[in-house]
Motif scaffolding. Structure first.
Motif, PDB file in Angstrom:
ATOM      1  N   THR A  62       0.804  -1.213  -0.020  1.00 21.48           N
ATOM      2  CA  THR A  62      -0.133  -0.007   0.009  1.00 21.48           C
ATOM      3  C   THR A  62       0.895   1.217  -0.141  1.00 21.48           C
ATOM      4  OG1 THR A  62       0.096   0.066   2.364  1.00 21.48           O
ATOM      5  CG2 THR A  62      -1.834  -1.111   1.270  1.00 21.48           C
ATOM      6  N   GLU A  86      15.196   5.180   4.557  1.00 20.31           N
ATOM      7  CA  GLU A  86      14.015   4.712   4.712  1.00 20.31           C
ATOM      8  C   GLU A  86      13.837   3.135   4.465  1.00 20.31           C
ATOM      9  OE1 GLU A  86       9.654   5.373   2.448  1.00 20.31           O
ATOM     10  OE2 GLU A  86      11.313   5.662   1.336  1.00 20.31           O
ATOM     11  N   GLY A  88      11.402   0.272   3.215  1.00 14.57           N
ATOM     12  CA  GLY A  88      10.060   0.316   2.415  1.00 14.57           C
ATOM     13  C   GLY A  88       9.689   1.167   1.544  1.00 14.57           C
ATOM     14  N   SER A  91       5.912   2.712  -3.239  1.00 11.25           N
ATOM     15  CA  SER A  91       5.534   3.512  -4.387  1.00 11.25           C
ATOM     16  C   SER A  91       6.626   4.538  -4.522  1.00 11.25           C
ATOM     17  CB  SER A  91       4.169   4.259  -4.091  1.00 11.25           C
ATOM     18  OG  SER A  91       4.183   5.250  -3.100  1.00 11.25           O
ATOM     19  N   GLN A  94       6.508   8.292   0.132  1.00 16.41           N
ATOM     20  CA  GLN A  94       7.100   8.919   1.310  1.00 16.41           C
ATOM     21  C   GLN A  94       8.908   9.447   0.808  1.00 16.41           C
ATOM     22  OE1 GLN A  94       6.285   8.729   4.932  1.00 16.41           O
ATOM     23  NE2 GLN A  94       8.047  10.351   4.401  1.00 16.41           N
ATOM     24  N   GLU A 109      13.859  -1.495  -0.337  1.00 18.68           N
ATOM     25  CA  GLU A 109      12.656  -1.972  -0.511  1.00 18.68           C
ATOM     26  C   GLU A 109      13.045  -3.602  -0.964  1.00 18.68           C
ATOM     27  OE1 GLU A 109       9.318  -1.568  -0.721  1.00 18.68           O
ATOM     28  OE2 GLU A 109       9.271  -3.637  -1.022  1.00 18.68           O
ATOM     29  N   ARG A 110      12.301  -4.582  -0.207  1.00 15.51           N
ATOM     30  CA  ARG A 110      12.266  -5.997  -0.343  1.00 15.51           C
ATOM     31  C   ARG A 110      11.689  -6.668  -1.483  1.00 15.51           C
ATOM     32  NH1 ARG A 110       8.647  -9.464   1.081  1.00 15.51           N
ATOM     33  NH2 ARG A 110       9.941 -11.256   1.837  1.00 15.51           N
ATOM     34  N   GLN A 111      10.587  -5.942  -2.279  1.00 14.03           N
ATOM     35  CA  GLN A 111      10.011  -6.632  -3.154  1.00 14.03           C
ATOM     36  C   GLN A 111      10.461  -6.034  -4.569  1.00 14.03           C
ATOM     37  OE1 GLN A 111       7.111  -8.360  -3.685  1.00 14.03           O
ATOM     38  NE2 GLN A 111       6.148  -8.158  -1.361  1.00 14.03           N
ATOM     39  N   ASP A 136      17.205  -6.176   2.330  1.00 10.88           N
ATOM     40  CA  ASP A 136      16.090  -6.571   3.651  1.00 10.88           C
ATOM     41  C   ASP A 136      16.462  -5.287   4.485  1.00 10.88           C
ATOM     42  OD1 ASP A 136      14.907  -7.370   5.883  1.00 10.88           O
ATOM     43  OD2 ASP A 136      16.297  -9.056   6.060  1.00 10.88           O
ATOM     44  N   GLY A 137      15.464  -4.558   4.824  1.00 14.16           N
ATOM     45  CA  GLY A 137      15.517  -3.523   5.859  1.00 14.16           C
ATOM     46  C   GLY A 137      15.715  -3.647   7.079  1.00 14.16           C
ATOM     47  N   THR A 153       8.482   2.205   7.162  1.00 20.98           N
ATOM     48  CA  THR A 153       7.169   2.547   6.784  1.00 20.98           C
ATOM     49  C   THR A 153       6.176   1.333   6.664  1.00 20.98           C
ATOM     50  OG1 THR A 153       7.635   2.509   4.231  1.00 20.98           O
ATOM     51  CG2 THR A 153       7.968   4.652   5.383  1.00 20.98           C
ATOM     52  N   LEU A 209       8.243  -7.663   6.567  1.00 20.07           N
ATOM     53  CA  LEU A 209       8.626  -9.050   6.459  1.00 20.07           C
ATOM     54  C   LEU A 209      10.112  -9.340   6.650  1.00 20.07           C
ATOM     55  CD1 LEU A 209       6.145  -9.741   3.461  1.00 20.07           C
ATOM     56  CD2 LEU A 209       5.696 -10.350   5.819  1.00 20.07           C
TER      57      LEU A 209
HETATM   58  N1  SAH Z   1       6.779   4.234   1.801  1.00 18.20           N
HETATM   59  C1  SAH Z   1       6.079   3.547   1.184  1.00 18.20           C
HETATM   60  C2  SAH Z   1       5.024   2.664   1.904  1.00 18.20           C
HETATM   61  C3  SAH Z   1       4.948   1.181   1.246  1.00 18.20           C
HETATM   62  S1  SAH Z   1       4.199  -0.087   2.339  1.00 18.20           S
HETATM   63  C4  SAH Z   1       5.151   4.530   0.214  1.00 18.20           C
HETATM   64  O1  SAH Z   1       5.189   5.719   0.583  1.00 18.20           O
HETATM   65  O2  SAH Z   1       4.400   3.962  -0.725  1.00 18.20           O
HETATM   66  C5  SAH Z   1       5.519  -0.749   2.947  1.00 18.20           C
HETATM   67  C6  SAH Z   1       6.797  -1.254   2.086  1.00 18.20           C
HETATM   68  O3  SAH Z   1       7.613  -1.954   2.921  1.00 18.20           O
HETATM   69  C7  SAH Z   1       6.234  -2.234   1.168  1.00 18.20           C
HETATM   70  O4  SAH Z   1       6.612  -1.648  -0.193  1.00 18.20           O
HETATM   71  C8  SAH Z   1       6.955  -3.702   1.423  1.00 18.20           C
HETATM   72  O5  SAH Z   1       7.459  -4.296   0.344  1.00 18.20           O
HETATM   73  C9  SAH Z   1       8.248  -2.857   2.226  1.00 18.20           C
HETATM   74  N2  SAH Z   1       8.751  -4.128   2.955  1.00 18.20           N
HETATM   75  C10 SAH Z   1       8.325  -4.766   3.719  1.00 18.20           C
HETATM   76  N3  SAH Z   1       9.172  -5.558   4.608  1.00 18.20           N
HETATM   77  C11 SAH Z   1      10.457  -5.123   4.328  1.00 18.20           C
HETATM   78  C12 SAH Z   1      11.843  -5.121   4.524  1.00 18.20           C
HETATM   79  N4  SAH Z   1      12.139  -6.371   5.343  1.00 18.20           N
HETATM   80  N5  SAH Z   1      12.750  -4.577   3.914  1.00 18.20           N
HETATM   81  C13 SAH Z   1      12.527  -3.571   2.848  1.00 18.20           C
HETATM   82  N6  SAH Z   1      11.239  -3.309   2.812  1.00 18.20           N
HETATM   83  C14 SAH Z   1      10.220  -4.112   3.247  1.00 18.20           C
END
Ligand code: SAH
Length: 213
Positions: A62, A86, A88, A91, A94, A109-111, A136-137, A153, A209
Motif C-alpha cells: 500500500t 527509509e 520500505g 510507491s 514517502q 525495498e524487499r519486493q 532487507d530493511g 514504513t 517481512l
Molecule cells: N513508503 C511507502 C509505503 C509502502 S508499504 C510508500 O510511500 O508508498 C511498506 C513497504 O515496505 C512495502 O513496499 C513492502 O514491500 C516493504 N517491506 C516490507 N518488509 C520489508 C523489509 N524487510 N525490507 C524492506 N522493505 C520491506
C-alpha cells in the motif's frame, strides 16, 4: 503523467485536512501540497489519490495514508542536507516527501517488482534519492551509516537492533511497532547506549517481512 489545476486544488484540500488533524510542520505541509500523489498510483485510482486514505499499489502493498506520511515525516524533524534512511520504498511517495524536505535519502525495498518500478519512476518525475536499494530493511544500511534519521514504513513486530545502532547521536528512529496494530514509536539516540523512547498512538501498516517470503 499530467498534473492539472484540478489535481492541485484537490491537493490543497488534502493539506487542509492534514492541518485539521493536527499536522503543523510547514515544510511537511508544503511538500504534500506539491507532490502529485496521483502519479504514484495506478491510473484507475486517480480519484482516490487526494483522499486521506492508504491505497493498494503493486505486489499487495500500500501507499501509506497521507496523514501517516505527514506524521512520520514531522517526527523526523529533518533539516536540509541530513542523511535519512527509509525502510520500505513502496510507491516512492514517502521518499519524495523526504527529498522535498531536503534530505539525502537512502531507501530499501524487499519486493523486486516495486523496487524496479519505483527506481524508474522517481527520477522520471524529478525525485532523485541518493540510493534506492533492493534488500532487507531489518539490516539497515551499515555501509552508509550513521544516519540523522531512519523511518520504517511497514509494521515491525520488534525494533531491529541494527536500526538503533545506525543512528547518529541525536538521531531519530520513527518506527511503527506491533503485529495487528502498531504503536508509532520514536527513539532519540542520546548517547552510544542511551535512547529516549516516545510512544505516539496507534496506526495500521502492512507488515515488515523477515526473510524472503
Ligand atoms: N513508503 C511507502 C509505503 C509502502 S508499504 C510508500 O510511500 O508508498 C511498506 C513497504 O515496505 C512495502 O513496499 C513492502 O514491500 C516493504 N517491506 C516490507 N518488509 C520489508 C523489509 N524487510 N525490507 C524492506 N522493505 C520491506
Amino acid at each position: 503523467m499530467k498534473d492539472t489545476f484540478k489535481h492541485q486544488g484537490m491537493r490543497q484540500q488534502l493539506v487542509e485536512i492534514l492541518v485539521n488533524k493536527g499536522i503543523t510542520d510547514k515544510a511537511v505541509l508544503k511538500a504534500i501540497g506539491k507532490i502529485p500523489r496521483h502519479l504514484f498510483m495506478d491510473s484507475g485510482f486517480i480519484d482516490h489519490a487526494y483522499q486521506d486514505k492508504a491505497f493498494p499499489i503493486a505486489a499487495d502493498q500500500t501507499i501509506s495514508q497521507p496523514y501517516t506520511v505527514a506524521f512520520q515525516s514531522e517526527l523526523l524533524q529533518i533539516k536540509p542536507g541530513q542523511k535519512i534512511l527509509e525502510i520500505g520504498t513502496g510507491s516512492g511517495y514517502q521518499c519524495a516527501v523526504l527529498i522535498e524536505l531536503g534530505a539525502k535519502v537512502y531507501s530499501i525495498e524487499r519486493q523486486q517488482e516495486l523496487f524496479k518500478k519505483t527506481s524508474k519512476f522517481l527520477p522520471k518525475i524529478g525525485y532523485r534519492a541518493k540510493k534506492l536499494i533492493f534488500g532487507d530493511g531489518y539490516k539497515g544500511l551499515p555501509e552508509e551509516a550513521p544516519f540523522d534519521g531512519i523511518i520504517v514504513t511497514a509494521g515491525a513486530p520488534f525494533v531491529p537492533n541494527p536500526l538503533l545502532s545506525q543512528l547518529k547521536i541525536g538521531g531519530r528512529l520513527v518506527i511503527p511497532v506491533g503485529d495487528e496494530v502498531q504503536v508509532m514509536t520514536l527513539f532519540i539516540r542520546k548517547g552510544p547506549k542511551e535512547f529516549e523512547k516516545h510512544e505516539l498512538g496507534e496506526f495500521r501498516f502492512v507488515p515488515l517481512l523477515e526473510d524472503k517470503n
